[in-house]
Design an enzyme around this catalytic site. Structure first.
Site, mmCIF file in Angstrom:
data_model
loop_
_atom_site.group_PDB
_atom_site.id
_atom_site.type_symbol
_atom_site.label_atom_id
_atom_site.label_comp_id
_atom_site.label_asym_id
_atom_site.label_seq_id
_atom_site.Cartn_x
_atom_site.Cartn_y
_atom_site.Cartn_z
ATOM 1 N N CYS A 2 -27.073 1.460 8.264
ATOM 2 C CA CYS A 2 -27.669 2.309 9.294
ATOM 3 C C CYS A 2 -27.277 3.740 8.975
ATOM 4 O O CYS A 2 -26.121 4.120 9.138
ATOM 5 C CB CYS A 2 -27.168 1.916 10.681
ATOM 6 S SG CYS A 2 -27.898 2.933 11.991
ATOM 7 N N GLU A 127 -35.160 3.060 8.953
ATOM 8 C CA GLU A 127 -34.876 2.356 7.702
ATOM 9 C C GLU A 127 -35.987 2.677 6.723
ATOM 10 O O GLU A 127 -37.132 2.912 7.117
ATOM 11 C CB GLU A 127 -34.763 0.841 7.960
ATOM 12 C CG GLU A 127 -34.188 0.071 6.796
ATOM 13 C CD GLU A 127 -32.817 0.583 6.375
ATOM 14 O OE1 GLU A 127 -32.783 1.453 5.473
ATOM 15 O OE2 GLU A 127 -31.804 0.148 6.926
#
Length: 345
Positions: A2, A127
């Site tokens: 992340c 992402e």
């Protein structure tokens, strides 16, 4: 991993979104600690500050451990035992903490065993999918429904806010050797990517070790309660909550988000993959768009013209059998685009 998140809610709206019931069943909103330091952002990276939830007992030893507070902390954990005078001299990256090694690495083990567990808050996280022509960014978040919006103050219709993504984290408090203000920092725990988002980014194996993943998402208030209440829930029981979740959806966004200096609603806006253009608004976007409009008070962008044009990607009644790929395929179809092929698991 992340590496980028968004948390666009103003401080008061963020507090309403974190409403909960304490051990006695009383409806509460967590109190802010140093709320003036919090800055909403559509594009938040490591070394920036972000909002986290933690047990009040970490700050007040006689407090009920089920009570929660909000605090703005820096992303990238600085261990309390770090002896140098400048935290930027830390020689390793601590923005993410892999779940399979968090009890082995000294940077995280001590804090975790002391119960320094927190919940990192965000609208969602970004992402990137590797493609032949470069990397395509996606925004990943909890499904949004009308019921999910009803978490404001009880009986207060204006208190409706989105369902925040709640990620498991570890925090620590570092004190400069020469004295001075305490620095609170956190890391986000990561796990193997769930099936729905594994095609975007998954852990590759090198020498038997994973090198990437997705945040460990705490799905539901009971999971959040157990993770935060370190006095009642021991570490070994709490870490059982750390696992991938399938209850997430996503949509592609513009490469505008790639530049960390870009901090506007355009970062979150869905795009058409073929044309790479912003999707036009549809009637089914009212729930999420309404939330985003209301959240602008006190946040970086206030003009309605700057708001993203949300689409039916924000589903109202998600079927447990429908994957995020199915939702994305349905969304693209409604926009008059060819349906995308489902990828094999």
């Amino acid at each position: 991993m992340c590496g980028r998140t968004a948390c666009s809610l103003a401080a008061d709206n963020l507090r309403r979104a974190c409403a909960y019931r304490d051990r006695r069943g009383k409806y509460r909103q967590p109190e802010w600690v140093r709320a003036e330091r919090y800055q909403p952002s559509y594009n938040k990276g490591p070394q920036s500050s972000g909002p986290v939830l933690l047990s009040r007992r970490h700050l007040h030893k006689d407090a009920d451990s089920s009570e929660r507070v909000l605090m703005d902390m820096r992303w990238g954990l600085v261990p309390s035992w770090f002896k140098q005078d400048n935290p930027s001299k830390l020689q390793f990256n601590t923005s993410n903490c892999r779940s399979d090694t968090m009890l082995k690495k000294s940077s995280y083990k001590g804090a975790l065993l002391k119960g320094k567990r927190c919940v990192v808050l965000a609208d969602g996280f970004y992402e990137w999918q590797q493609q032949s022509g470069g990397k395509q960014p996606y925004f990943i978040y909890f499904p949004q429904t009308k019921d999910a919006m009803d978490k404001g103050t009880e009986g207060d219709e204006e208190g409706k806010v989105c369902r925040l993504l709640t990620m498991a984290g570890i925090f620590d408090c570092w004190e400069p050797p020469a004295g001075g203000e305490m620095l609170y920092t956190y890391t986000i725990i990561t796990v193997d990517a769930s099936k729905d988002v594994s095609f975007i980014h998954h852990r590759q194996v090198r020498a038997g070790k994973g090198v990437a993943g997705m945040p460990a998402i705490l799905d539901g208030d009971e999971a959040i309660r157990k993770w935060l209440d370190f006095a009642e829930v021991p570490t070994q029981e709490a870490i059982k909550l750390i696992q991938p979740t399938e209850n997430i959806v996503f949509h592609p966004v513009s490469t505008f988000v790639n530049n960390i200096r870009n901090n506007t609603p355009e970062c979150l806006a869905p795009i058409e993959l073929a044309a790479k253009k912003e999707v036009k608004a549809t009637p089914s976007n009212k729930v999420m768009l309404g939330w985003l409009k209301s959240s602008q008070e006190g946040s970086p962008q206030k003009k309605e013209d700057d708001l993203p044009k949300w689409t039916s990607q924000f589903i109202h009644s998600p079927s447990p059998k429908k994957t995020s790929a199915d939702v994305l395929q349905q969304w693209l179809g409604k926009q008059g685009q060819p349906a995308v092929k489902k990828r094999k698991a």
